[in-house]
Design a protein around this motif. Structure first.
Motif, PDB file in Angstrom:
ATOM      1  N   LEU A  10     -11.533  -8.524  -5.799  1.00  0.00           N
ATOM      2  CA  LEU A  10     -11.600  -7.018  -6.647  1.00  0.00           C
ATOM      3  C   LEU A  10     -12.278  -6.631  -7.733  1.00  0.00           C
ATOM      4  N   ALA A  11     -12.032  -7.763  -8.631  1.00  0.00           N
ATOM      5  CA  ALA A  11     -13.869  -7.386  -9.938  1.00  0.00           C
ATOM      6  C   ALA A  11     -15.514  -7.402  -9.627  1.00  0.00           C
ATOM      7  N   ARG A  12     -15.388  -7.358  -8.094  1.00  0.00           N
ATOM      8  CA  ARG A  12     -16.582  -7.050  -8.232  1.00  0.00           C
ATOM      9  C   ARG A  12     -16.817  -5.945  -7.575  1.00  0.00           C
ATOM     10  N   GLU A  13     -15.402  -6.320  -6.219  1.00  0.00           N
ATOM     11  CA  GLU A  13     -15.478  -4.060  -5.703  1.00  0.00           C
ATOM     12  C   GLU A  13     -14.888  -3.899  -4.908  1.00  0.00           C
ATOM     13  N   PRO A  14     -13.491  -3.431  -5.653  1.00  0.00           N
ATOM     14  CA  PRO A  14     -12.238  -3.019  -5.005  1.00  0.00           C
ATOM     15  C   PRO A  14     -12.109  -2.830  -3.395  1.00  0.00           C
ATOM     16  N   THR A  15     -11.577  -3.406  -3.158  1.00  0.00           N
ATOM     17  CA  THR A  15     -11.469  -2.493  -1.337  1.00  0.00           C
ATOM     18  C   THR A  15     -10.178  -2.479  -0.721  1.00  0.00           C
ATOM     19  N   TRP A  48      -8.602  -3.793   1.726  1.00  0.00           N
ATOM     20  CA  TRP A  48      -7.875  -5.155   2.328  1.00  0.00           C
ATOM     21  C   TRP A  48      -7.499  -5.886   0.380  1.00  0.00           C
ATOM     22  N   THR A  49      -8.672  -5.898  -0.123  1.00  0.00           N
ATOM     23  CA  THR A  49      -8.435  -6.988  -1.381  1.00  0.00           C
ATOM     24  C   THR A  49      -7.139  -6.633  -2.388  1.00  0.00           C
ATOM     25  N   CYS A  50      -6.755  -5.120  -2.314  1.00  0.00           N
ATOM     26  CA  CYS A  50      -5.713  -4.333  -2.939  1.00  0.00           C
ATOM     27  C   CYS A  50      -4.855  -4.521  -2.475  1.00  0.00           C
ATOM     28  N   PHE A  51      -4.027  -4.837  -0.949  1.00  0.00           N
ATOM     29  CA  PHE A  51      -3.595  -4.441  -0.352  1.00  0.00           C
ATOM     30  C   PHE A  51      -2.909  -6.154  -1.018  1.00  0.00           C
ATOM     31  N   ALA A  52      -4.315  -7.338  -0.143  1.00  0.00           N
ATOM     32  CA  ALA A  52      -3.447  -8.452  -0.303  1.00  0.00           C
ATOM     33  C   ALA A  52      -3.198  -8.610  -1.384  1.00  0.00           C
ATOM     34  N   LEU A  53      -3.973  -8.801  -2.969  1.00  0.00           N
ATOM     35  CA  LEU A  53      -3.459  -8.811  -3.864  1.00  0.00           C
ATOM     36  C   LEU A  53      -2.483  -8.624  -4.391  1.00  0.00           C
ATOM     37  N   GLY A  54      -2.085  -7.112  -4.373  1.00  0.00           N
ATOM     38  CA  GLY A  54      -0.333  -6.530  -4.558  1.00  0.00           C
ATOM     39  C   GLY A  54       0.680  -6.990  -3.442  1.00  0.00           C
ATOM     40  N   ALA A  55       0.531  -7.832  -2.828  1.00  0.00           N
ATOM     41  CA  ALA A  55       1.335  -8.263  -1.602  1.00  0.00           C
ATOM     42  C   ALA A  55       2.221 -10.049  -2.024  1.00  0.00           C
ATOM     43  N   LEU A  56       0.988 -10.244  -2.878  1.00  0.00           N
ATOM     44  CA  LEU A  56       1.150 -11.694  -3.161  1.00  0.00           C
ATOM     45  C   LEU A  56       1.845 -11.150  -4.734  1.00  0.00           C
ATOM     46  N   SER A 109      -4.745   0.862  -2.717  1.00  0.00           N
ATOM     47  CA  SER A 109      -5.257   0.558  -1.482  1.00  0.00           C
ATOM     48  C   SER A 109      -5.441   1.747  -0.884  1.00  0.00           C
ATOM     49  N   LEU A 110      -3.766   2.376  -1.040  1.00  0.00           N
ATOM     50  CA  LEU A 110      -3.852   3.393  -0.059  1.00  0.00           C
ATOM     51  C   LEU A 110      -4.798   4.547  -0.576  1.00  0.00           C
ATOM     52  N   ARG A 111      -5.251   4.723  -2.057  1.00  0.00           N
ATOM     53  CA  ARG A 111      -5.852   5.804  -2.481  1.00  0.00           C
ATOM     54  C   ARG A 111      -8.048   5.549  -1.986  1.00  0.00           C
ATOM     55  N   LEU A 112      -8.057   3.972  -1.957  1.00  0.00           N
ATOM     56  CA  LEU A 112      -9.159   4.130  -1.520  1.00  0.00           C
ATOM     57  C   LEU A 112      -9.672   3.772   0.599  1.00  0.00           C
ATOM     58  N   ARG A 113      -8.566   4.510   0.806  1.00  0.00           N
ATOM     59  CA  ARG A 113      -8.650   3.895   2.674  1.00  0.00           C
ATOM     60  C   ARG A 113      -7.182   4.267   2.832  1.00  0.00           C
ATOM     61  N   PRO A 114      -6.920   6.552   2.194  1.00  0.00           N
ATOM     62  CA  PRO A 114      -5.681   6.955   2.863  1.00  0.00           C
ATOM     63  C   PRO A 114      -5.637   7.165   4.029  1.00  0.00           C
ATOM     64  N   ALA A 115      -6.795   7.295   4.870  1.00  0.00           N
ATOM     65  CA  ALA A 115      -6.085   7.375   6.429  1.00  0.00           C
ATOM     66  C   ALA A 115      -5.843   6.465   7.188  1.00  0.00           C
ATOM     67  N   THR A 116      -6.574   5.115   7.681  1.00  0.00           N
ATOM     68  CA  THR A 116      -5.791   3.949   7.807  1.00  0.00           C
ATOM     69  C   THR A 116      -5.538   2.836   7.145  1.00  0.00           C
ATOM     70  N   PRO A 117      -3.818   2.871   6.058  1.00  0.00           N
ATOM     71  CA  PRO A 117      -4.026   1.207   5.343  1.00  0.00           C
ATOM     72  C   PRO A 117      -4.112   0.103   6.148  1.00  0.00           C
ATOM     73  N   PRO A 118      -4.657  -0.623   5.122  1.00  0.00           N
ATOM     74  CA  PRO A 118      -4.695  -2.382   5.934  1.00  0.00           C
ATOM     75  C   PRO A 118      -4.057  -2.682   6.854  1.00  0.00           C
ATOM     76  N   ARG A 119      -4.372  -3.538   8.183  1.00  0.00           N
ATOM     77  CA  ARG A 119      -2.917  -3.425   8.760  1.00  0.00           C
ATOM     78  C   ARG A 119      -3.649  -5.050   8.407  1.00  0.00           C
ATOM     79  N   ALA A 120      -2.768  -5.393   7.253  1.00  0.00           N
ATOM     80  CA  ALA A 120      -2.555  -7.412   7.459  1.00  0.00           C
ATOM     81  C   ALA A 120      -1.396  -7.862   6.737  1.00  0.00           C
ATOM     82  N   ARG A 121      -1.582  -9.056   7.816  1.00  0.00           N
ATOM     83  CA  ARG A 121       0.529  -9.560   7.399  1.00  0.00           C
ATOM     84  C   ARG A 121       0.624  -9.678   6.568  1.00  0.00           C
ATOM     85  N   PRO A 122       1.302  -9.558   5.643  1.00  0.00           N
ATOM     86  CA  PRO A 122       1.655 -10.019   4.200  1.00  0.00           C
ATOM     87  C   PRO A 122       1.468 -11.564   4.179  1.00  0.00           C
TER      88      PRO A 122
END
Length: 105
Positions: free
Chosen positions: A54-59, A61-69, A89-102
């Motif tokens: 996240l500190a290097r380059e927010p993506t 998925w990274t925002c989503f996974a860390l937010g879920a934690l 996470s939604l701002r970085l990729r609004p059309a397709t939110p990351p699909r990841a298991r919490p």
């Protein structure tokens, strides 16, 4: 990648950590290692890698996974941070939110 395909999760994680050391500016190896750790139900090991990525380059998925934690921590400060990360996470990729298991918890 070969270790992951062979089912050697720890070997794959070690390879990604090595790549992270070899390419300190690249967030991808940290993100891939964190994903493997989350899939292996090892969120405490994944968290520092997610923070570094996240500190290097927010993506998204990274925002989503860390937010879920953070949401699983459940304290008011953690929930505030989770809301910010999930919104990012939604701002970085609004059309397709990351699909990841919490993350398990």
């Amino acid at each position: 990648e070969r270790a992951r395909q062979a089912g050697d999760v720890d070997g794959a994680i070690a390879e990604f950590r090595g790549l992270a050391r070899a390419e300190p500016r690249n967030e991808s190896p940290r993100r891939f290692a964190a994903r493997l750790l989350l899939d292996a139900n090892r969120p405490d090991e994944a968290r520092p890698l997610l923070e570094e990525a996240l500190a290097r380059e927010p993506t998204a998925w990274t925002c989503f996974a860390l937010g879920a934690l953070e949401a699983r921590v459940g304290t008011p400060p953690a929930l505030d941070r989770a809301a910010g990360l999930l919104g990012a996470s939604l701002r970085l990729r609004p059309a397709t939110p990351p699909r990841a298991r919490p993350p398990p918890g």
